[in-house]
Design a protein around this motif. Structure first.
Motif, short mmCIF file in Angstrom:
data_model
loop_
_atom_site.label_atom_id
_atom_site.label_comp_id
_atom_site.label_asym_id
_atom_site.label_seq_id
_atom_site.Cartn_x
_atom_site.Cartn_y
_atom_site.Cartn_z
N MET A 1 0.84 -1.17 0.00
CA MET A 1 0.00 0.00 0.00
C MET A 1 0.89 1.23 0.00
SD MET A 1 -2.70 1.11 2.94
CE MET A 1 -4.19 0.84 2.06
N ARG A 2 0.41 2.27 -0.69
CA ARG A 2 1.16 3.53 -0.73
C ARG A 2 0.19 4.69 -0.46
NH1 ARG A 2 4.31 3.03 -5.10
NH2 ARG A 2 2.71 3.56 -6.58
N ILE A 3 0.64 5.61 0.38
CA ILE A 3 -0.10 6.84 0.63
C ILE A 3 0.72 7.97 0.04
CG2 ILE A 3 -1.11 8.37 2.38
CD1 ILE A 3 -2.39 5.57 2.26
N GLU A 4 0.08 8.75 -0.84
CA GLU A 4 0.75 9.88 -1.50
C GLU A 4 0.09 11.17 -1.07
OE1 GLU A 4 0.45 8.97 -5.66
OE2 GLU A 4 1.93 7.36 -5.54
N GLY A 5 0.84 11.98 -0.33
CA GLY A 5 0.33 13.26 0.14
C GLY A 5 0.92 14.41 -0.65
N ARG A 6 0.10 15.41 -0.90
CA ARG A 6 0.54 16.60 -1.63
C ARG A 6 0.01 17.83 -0.89
NH1 ARG A 6 -4.08 15.41 -2.86
NH2 ARG A 6 -5.60 15.90 -4.39
N ASP A 7 0.42 18.99 -1.32
CA ASP A 7 -0.08 20.24 -0.74
C ASP A 7 0.08 20.27 0.78
OD1 ASP A 7 -0.90 20.96 -3.34
OD2 ASP A 7 -2.83 19.97 -3.07
N LEU A 8 1.32 20.14 1.24
CA LEU A 8 1.57 20.23 2.67
C LEU A 8 1.33 21.67 3.12
CD1 LEU A 8 3.35 17.66 1.72
CD2 LEU A 8 4.31 17.93 3.98
N PRO A 9 0.96 21.87 4.39
CA PRO A 9 0.70 23.23 4.88
C PRO A 9 1.96 24.10 4.78
CG PRO A 9 0.19 21.59 6.57
CD PRO A 9 0.79 20.86 5.42
N ALA A 10 1.75 25.38 4.56
CA ALA A 10 2.87 26.32 4.47
C ALA A 10 3.51 26.48 5.85
CB ALA A 10 2.39 27.66 3.94
N ALA A 11 4.81 26.20 5.93
CA ALA A 11 5.51 26.25 7.21
C ALA A 11 5.40 27.62 7.88
CB ALA A 11 6.98 25.88 7.01
N ASP A 31 8.87 7.57 9.47
CA ASP A 31 8.94 8.13 8.12
C ASP A 31 8.39 9.55 8.09
OD1 ASP A 31 10.03 5.73 7.29
OD2 ASP A 31 8.12 4.92 6.60
N ARG A 32 8.87 10.36 9.01
CA ARG A 32 8.39 11.74 9.13
C ARG A 32 8.93 12.61 8.01
NH1 ARG A 32 9.82 11.22 15.26
NH2 ARG A 32 11.72 12.23 14.56
N VAL A 33 8.06 13.48 7.52
CA VAL A 33 8.38 14.38 6.42
C VAL A 33 8.11 15.81 6.89
CG1 VAL A 33 7.76 15.03 4.06
CG2 VAL A 33 7.71 12.62 4.73
N ALA A 37 8.61 20.02 2.64
CA ALA A 37 8.77 19.11 1.50
C ALA A 37 7.65 19.35 0.48
CB ALA A 37 8.73 17.66 1.96
N PRO A 38 7.93 19.11 -0.80
CA PRO A 38 6.90 19.31 -1.83
C PRO A 38 5.79 18.24 -1.78
CG PRO A 38 8.92 18.49 -2.82
CD PRO A 38 9.23 18.76 -1.37
N SER A 39 6.12 17.08 -1.22
CA SER A 39 5.13 16.00 -1.12
C SER A 39 5.63 14.98 -0.10
CB SER A 39 4.92 15.32 -2.49
OG SER A 39 6.12 14.71 -2.91
N LEU A 117 -2.77 17.42 2.04
CA LEU A 117 -2.47 17.39 3.46
C LEU A 117 -2.75 18.70 4.18
CD1 LEU A 117 0.78 15.24 3.26
CD2 LEU A 117 -1.47 14.52 4.05
N THR A 118 -3.40 19.64 3.49
CA THR A 118 -3.77 20.91 4.10
C THR A 118 -5.28 21.04 4.10
OG1 THR A 118 -1.72 21.91 3.31
CG2 THR A 118 -3.49 23.42 3.92
N ASP A 119 -5.84 21.46 5.23
CA ASP A 119 -7.30 21.63 5.30
C ASP A 119 -7.71 22.99 4.74
OD1 ASP A 119 -6.95 23.57 7.32
OD2 ASP A 119 -7.66 22.26 8.93
N GLU A 120 -9.00 23.28 4.77
CA GLU A 120 -9.51 24.52 4.18
C GLU A 120 -9.07 25.78 4.90
OE1 GLU A 120 -12.16 22.71 7.13
OE2 GLU A 120 -11.47 21.93 5.22
N CYS A 121 -8.51 25.64 6.12
CA CYS A 121 -8.01 26.79 6.87
C CYS A 121 -6.49 26.96 6.73
CB CYS A 121 -8.36 26.64 8.35
SG CYS A 121 -10.13 26.64 8.67
N GLY A 122 -5.86 26.10 5.92
CA GLY A 122 -4.42 26.16 5.73
C GLY A 122 -3.62 25.41 6.77
#
Length: 139
Positions: A1-11, A31-33, A37-39, A117-122
């Motif tokens: 299984m693979r989980i692919e996350g994109r759109d991480l919150p702006a630091a 496996d912390r990112v 990171a871009p993804s 990976l970012t909600d509607e509030c950023g």
């Protein structure tokens, strides 16, 4: 299984300064990112077995009781070697279309969950993440 996350919150939008997201294996977040990171991609070994015509999943990344199994993506602030969790996203196996789960089990394909990976509030995505916020495919 693979989980692919994109759109991480702006630091720079987060109150904490060293936020990471990882997958929870039992009580440990691995496996912390960093959010810079871009993804983020996680490869997970998940066991699937058939019981009375129904598929059940298990393994060190799988939480919950039969019929309500899930994965955690956990958010935390990193200080040296310490990971202080403050939020988690729950990815439910029950939200995966049965045909995809069965196809991965029988044909040996890779089940892939794609999500922002970012909600509607950023902020970091948390709580139960359901379709259409996560898209499951078989590759």
């Amino acid at each position: 299984m693979r989980i692919e996350g994109r759109d991480l919150p702006a630091a720079d939008e987060l109150r904490l300064r060293n936020v990471h997201v990882g997958v929870q294996r039992k009580a440990e977040v691995i496996d912390r990112v960093p959010v810079s990171a871009p993804s983020a991609t996680w490869e997970l070994d998940v066991a699937v077995r058939e019981i009375d015509g129904l598929l059940d999943v298990g393994g060190p990344f799988v939480h919950g009781r039969p019929g309500a199994r899930f994965l955690y993506l956990s958010w935390g602030n990193v200080d040296g070697t310490t990971f202080e969790m403050f939020r988690r996203a729950k990815l439910m196996f029950g939200d995966i279309p049965t045909a995809l789960l069965r196809g991965a089990h029988e044909a040996g394909g890779v089940l892939v969950g794609e999500l922002g990976l970012t909600d509607e509030c950023g902020l970091p995505k948390c709580a139960r993440v359901r379709p259409p916020d996560i898209v499951w495919t078989l590759r």
